[in-house]
Motif scaffolding. Structure first.
Motif, PDB file in Angstrom:
ATOM      1  N   SER A  34       0.984  -1.213   0.136  1.00  0.00           N
ATOM      2  CA  SER A  34      -0.103  -0.131  -0.303  1.00  0.00           C
ATOM      3  C   SER A  34       1.190   0.998  -0.103  1.00  0.00           C
ATOM      4  CB  SER A  34      -0.894   0.343   1.261  1.00  0.00           C
ATOM      5  OG  SER A  34      -2.054  -1.157   1.283  1.00  0.00           O
ATOM      6  N   MET A  35       0.184   2.470  -0.750  1.00  0.00           N
ATOM      7  CA  MET A  35       1.314   3.654  -1.059  1.00  0.00           C
ATOM      8  C   MET A  35       1.117   4.201   0.685  1.00  0.00           C
ATOM      9  SD  MET A  35       0.514   6.931  -3.031  1.00  0.00           S
ATOM     10  CE  MET A  35       0.677   6.066  -4.840  1.00  0.00           C
ATOM     11  N   VAL A  36       2.320   4.564   1.254  1.00  0.00           N
ATOM     12  CA  VAL A  36       2.199   5.713   2.497  1.00  0.00           C
ATOM     13  C   VAL A  36       2.601   7.133   1.740  1.00  0.00           C
ATOM     14  CG1 VAL A  36       3.537   5.554   4.264  1.00  0.00           C
ATOM     15  CG2 VAL A  36       3.427   3.072   3.329  1.00  0.00           C
ATOM     16  N   ASP A  37       3.640   7.107   1.297  1.00  0.00           N
ATOM     17  CA  ASP A  37       3.638   8.739   0.559  1.00  0.00           C
ATOM     18  C   ASP A  37       4.256   8.983  -0.598  1.00  0.00           C
ATOM     19  OD1 ASP A  37       3.523  10.892   0.693  1.00  0.00           O
ATOM     20  OD2 ASP A  37       5.168  11.436   2.568  1.00  0.00           O
ATOM     21  N   GLN A  38       3.920   9.704  -1.825  1.00  0.00           N
ATOM     22  CA  GLN A  38       4.715   9.533  -2.589  1.00  0.00           C
ATOM     23  C   GLN A  38       4.458  11.179  -3.019  1.00  0.00           C
ATOM     24  OE1 GLN A  38       2.041   9.446  -6.333  1.00  0.00           O
ATOM     25  NE2 GLN A  38       2.869   7.157  -6.287  1.00  0.00           N
ATOM     26  N   VAL A  39       6.178  11.815  -3.346  1.00  0.00           N
ATOM     27  CA  VAL A  39       6.252  13.080  -4.310  1.00  0.00           C
ATOM     28  C   VAL A  39       6.334  13.280  -5.961  1.00  0.00           C
ATOM     29  CG1 VAL A  39       6.546  14.190  -1.542  1.00  0.00           C
ATOM     30  CG2 VAL A  39       8.264  12.660  -3.047  1.00  0.00           C
ATOM     31  N   SER A  40       6.669  14.077  -6.307  1.00  0.00           N
ATOM     32  CA  SER A  40       6.544  14.426  -7.580  1.00  0.00           C
ATOM     33  C   SER A  40       8.319  15.636  -8.164  1.00  0.00           C
ATOM     34  CB  SER A  40       5.511  14.514  -8.525  1.00  0.00           C
ATOM     35  OG  SER A  40       4.924  13.080  -8.532  1.00  0.00           O
ATOM     36  N   TYR A  41       8.641  15.933  -8.721  1.00  0.00           N
ATOM     37  CA  TYR A  41       9.317  17.458  -8.915  1.00  0.00           C
ATOM     38  C   TYR A  41       9.007  17.156 -10.488  1.00  0.00           C
ATOM     39  CZ  TYR A  41      13.049  13.587  -9.617  1.00  0.00           C
ATOM     40  OH  TYR A  41      13.813  12.456  -9.945  1.00  0.00           O
TER      41      TYR A  41
END
Length: 423
Positions: A402-409
């Motif tokens: 399961s996804m806990v955290d996600q960031v993009s740049y």
């Protein structure tokens, strides 16, 4: 992915040179940003913003495509093309609009011009236009603020209002996040059977075949998906008088004609998969526009990732990353994690992954099974996970996947050598 808030003014008229002024339609308008550098910051794909000499730039409304009031020497059904344009101008707040006799697409005079407004945008298109959700008035947030768009943002936009009035077709590109696309698609699916706006006259769709009883010149009177209209106009302009060669004509040019699209089953197709030529003077679409996602030229399409569900109550956040180290990159890229909770977090079998799905166990990179409450830890990535300098996404998964955290740049952020990005 966050959207950037950009404040400015809407312009549809040049008082000093009205016949050289803009030609607004139902899904594009001129925008004069208060801070042009905020527009330049949208150049994540290496595209440059196209400003005119007055400092204005064209807005392309995210998620919608109104009928063409003008396209080369042609146009679509003017009843609905002009209805979309006039509705947009009225909702923005312009009044007493008079169009020029010599050029009916130019505004000769207008009151309450210009009008204040703002956009939420995260990209530029291939022509250097802003792709945006568009709003009238002012926003509470500061100019340049980055916001994660929710349903309330979408429903307040002019984009949504034009779809709700049945005055535009949906047109989804890969730049539009899936959750926002679903909001607009659901709206269209509800309005079509209600017979709102142009939908009773729409043709060349899955239910209604478009028939050209007197030749392809009739296309200007039909209500059809604008993207299909634009292809047909080019086809007719090449000298064809029937649809017999339309499929072959599309396939000859996969860049300018046979656009790539994601089909409803998730497969990558082309425009020729969307269109079904029934006879030399009849055609229809195999899918409704809201079920398609258009892939811009040059964009790499990755296989869809396995679905994941956000995990509730997890405490670890990705707070920073060094994605473009000075010198050698392999073994030097770093990601910073923070345990925001008051409890120690067991991270056994957790993984960290890049946008193409390459991953590595978190415990191996950290050499520990636990991140203590309130602690900040920095992990150094190895060759199993590579952060692309042209833009990427970093995702943290728990032991259940399961996804806990996600960031993009963005590309621009990723090209800043030696700079640690803060999320």
């Amino acid at each position: 992915m966050p959207y950037r808030l950009i404040k400015g003014e809407f312009h549809v008229h040049y008082p000093d040179l009205p016949l050289s002024g803009p030609e607004p339609d139902g899904d594009t308008i001129k925008f004069l940003p208060d801070n042009p550098s905020l527009v330049d910051a949208l150049s994540a794909s290496g595209r440059s913003a196209t400003f005119n000499r007055r400092g204005m730039i064209n807005l392309r409304f995210e998620g919608i495509d109104a009928l063409e009031t003008h396209f080369g020497d042609s146009h679509q059904n003017l009843n609905w093309a002009e209805a979309a344009r006039d509705e947009l101008l009225a909702r923005i707040g312009f009044t007493n609009i008079a169009f020029a006799e010599r050029n009916p697409n130019k505004i000769a005079s207008i009151d309450n011009h210009p009008q204040r407004g703002y956009v939420l945008a995260n990209n530029l298109d291939t022509f250097g236009r802003i792709i945006a959700f568009v709003y009238v008035g002012d926003a509470e947030q500061v100019d340049g603020a980055q916001l994660f768009i929710e349903e309330a943002h979408v429903t307040r936009s002019l984009n949504y209002q034009l779809l709700e009035a049945g005055l535009a077709y949906p047109a989804f590109y890969t730049s539009l996040p899936t959750d926002l696309r679903k909001i607009l698609a659901q709206l269209v699916r509800g309005k079509r059977p209600e017979g709102v706006g142009l939908w009773p006259e729409a043709t060349a769709n899955t239910q209604q075949t478009a028939s050209f009883t007197e030749g392809l010149a009739e296309i200007e009177e039909l209500v059809i998906w604008p993207k299909l209209f634009r292809r047909l106009v080019s086809y007719v302009g090449s000298g064809f008088t029937t649809l017999a060669q339309f499929d072959a004509w599309l396939r000859e040019d996969p860049v300018n004609r046979d656009d790539r699209v994601l089909l409803p089953n998730g497969e990558l197709g082309n425009m020729h998969d969307v269109i079904d030529v029934i006879s030399p003077l009849q055609l229809r679409m195999n899918y409704e526009p809201e079920d398609l996602v258009i892939v811009p030229d040059g964009e790499i399409v990755l296989p869809p990732p396995a679905p994941v569900k956000p995990s509730i109550g997890k405490s670890i956040r990705i707070v920073a990353a060094l994605v473009n180290p000075l010198g050698k990159e392999t073994g030097q890229e770093r990601v910073t994690l923070l345990n925001v909770s008051p409890h120690d977090q067991d991270i056994k079998e957790w993984t960290i992954a890049d946008s193409v799905g390459k991953s590595a166990p978190l415990t191996e990179l950290l050499d520990s099974d636990v991140i203590a409450a309130g602690n900040v830890v920095q992990i150094t990535l190895d060759s199993r996970v590579r952060l692309n300098n042209t833009g990427d996404t970093i995702t943290l998964f728990d032991n259940n996947g399961s996804m806990v955290d996600q960031v993009s740049y963005t590309r621009k952020e990723g090209q800043a050598e030696g700079v640690t990005l803060v999320f």
